[in-house]
Design a protein around this motif. Sequence first.
Motif, short mmCIF file in Angstrom:
data_model
loop_
_atom_site.label_atom_id
_atom_site.label_comp_id
_atom_site.label_asym_id
_atom_site.label_seq_id
_atom_site.Cartn_x
_atom_site.Cartn_y
_atom_site.Cartn_z
N GLY A 334 13.04 12.19 53.05
CA GLY A 334 13.23 13.61 52.79
C GLY A 334 14.40 13.94 51.90
N VAL A 335 14.99 12.92 51.26
CA VAL A 335 16.12 13.16 50.37
C VAL A 335 15.71 12.83 48.94
CG1 VAL A 335 18.48 12.51 49.76
CG2 VAL A 335 17.81 12.63 52.16
N PRO A 336 15.73 13.79 48.02
CA PRO A 336 15.39 13.50 46.63
C PRO A 336 16.52 12.72 45.97
CG PRO A 336 16.18 15.74 46.81
CD PRO A 336 16.09 15.21 48.22
N ASP A 337 16.21 12.03 44.88
CA ASP A 337 17.27 11.31 44.16
C ASP A 337 18.32 12.27 43.64
OD1 ASP A 337 18.37 8.82 42.89
OD2 ASP A 337 17.99 10.00 41.08
N ALA A 338 17.89 13.47 43.27
CA ALA A 338 18.79 14.52 42.78
C ALA A 338 18.17 15.86 43.16
CB ALA A 338 18.97 14.42 41.27
N PRO A 339 19.01 16.89 43.29
CA PRO A 339 18.46 18.20 43.69
C PRO A 339 17.69 18.87 42.57
CG PRO A 339 20.77 18.40 43.16
CD PRO A 339 20.46 16.93 43.09
N ASP A 340 16.81 19.75 42.95
CA ASP A 340 16.06 20.56 41.98
C ASP A 340 17.04 21.55 41.34
OD1 ASP A 340 14.46 22.25 40.56
OD2 ASP A 340 13.24 22.91 42.26
N PRO A 341 17.22 21.51 40.02
CA PRO A 341 18.17 22.43 39.37
C PRO A 341 17.88 23.90 39.68
CG PRO A 341 17.43 20.73 37.84
CD PRO A 341 16.58 20.61 39.06
N ASN A 342 16.61 24.22 39.88
CA ASN A 342 16.25 25.61 40.16
C ASN A 342 16.68 26.06 41.55
OD1 ASN A 342 14.95 25.90 37.64
ND2 ASN A 342 13.08 24.93 38.44
N SER A 343 17.07 25.11 42.40
CA SER A 343 17.48 25.46 43.76
C SER A 343 18.98 25.75 43.85
CB SER A 343 17.14 24.32 44.72
OG SER A 343 17.94 23.18 44.48
N ILE A 344 19.69 25.56 42.74
CA ILE A 344 21.15 25.74 42.76
C ILE A 344 21.49 27.19 42.42
CG2 ILE A 344 23.34 24.90 41.87
CD1 ILE A 344 21.55 22.83 43.35
N PRO A 345 22.17 27.89 43.33
CA PRO A 345 22.50 29.30 43.08
C PRO A 345 23.54 29.48 41.97
CG PRO A 345 23.58 28.53 45.07
CD PRO A 345 22.67 27.43 44.62
#
Length: 345
Positions: A334-345
Amino acid sequence: MNRLFTRKRVVAVFAAAAVMISALVIAGCGQQKAAKGPIPIKIGYSPAVCNASLFVAYEKGFFEEEGLAPGMVQVDAAHISDAVGAGQVDAFQGLASKLVQPLNNGLPAKVVVGIHTGCVRLLVPRDSDIKTVADLKGKKIGVPGLADAGTIIAKRALSREGIGVTDKNLEVEFSVFSRNDLPQALQKGAVDAIAVGDPVGPIAIEQYGLRTIIDTAKTEPFASEYCCVGLLTSKFAGENPEAAAKFVRAIEKASAWVQKHPEEAAQLELDKKYVSGDVKMNASLIKSYNYNPSVQGGLNAIRDVARELAAIGLIPENTDPEKFMKEHSATFDGVPDAPDPNSIP
């Protein structure tokens, strides 16, 4: 008839009681599950600008969003091994170059994510005859400690130039000074170069007019290697994989937030009194790092440092870097290699 009626009534009573007990057990389980709440986690930090991801994750509520109940524990970076051994922390940030030897010696921790690049500089006086790393052969290098990340970076760079850096073949001299005294030692000629971490490095450049030989935020191959990585204690990672995954996701999100908002991150660190300095200097440091978090990037950093230290002889020469990486790292569902840029406020 009366006996039969009585038996039926007894059976009915027992059946009703059984139903009530089952209902109470189910309700109790539901209450326990609901009462479980956020998972406590003790996060070790040092008062360093580059710990911005930890500070942001805590102050911006990224840990809480993941279902964690964080507690911040200030620890001297030089004593993090003691804090881990004593159970004072569950998670912390460390420099990959500095961690490989402690991990090889049994530090019970797992690398779980790469956070950013940068942090270390090798400096000389502006008018020095030393122009490249190769020119350091036979010279004296000032360092904060023989196991410091700056010392390891210097040894790695020197070794690439064919300069001996081990006790069996030492072609430079490492002299230990207090971190804040290193620029003055260089100015007075007590050493020919210094290896220091930020913010001492950039402050010394500004105050003493020093020249940079290595800046791990810009000098390859260091610039492409995660300097700082996130770690969990082996105990926490093994016993709480769900919480471990939550920690990694929160750090990924916080690191990406720092990359997107460097000035705000610098202001937050100062406002909450995590670090000293000024916003302009601290923001410039944060901007010089690459806060693009990556799980695999962090694991690769440990692997690559282990390969190089084995070749130098700072850890056993027969160390298999891939095996070392797998033994001293952990990944979670359940951990992506990196976060989705669109999820960053």
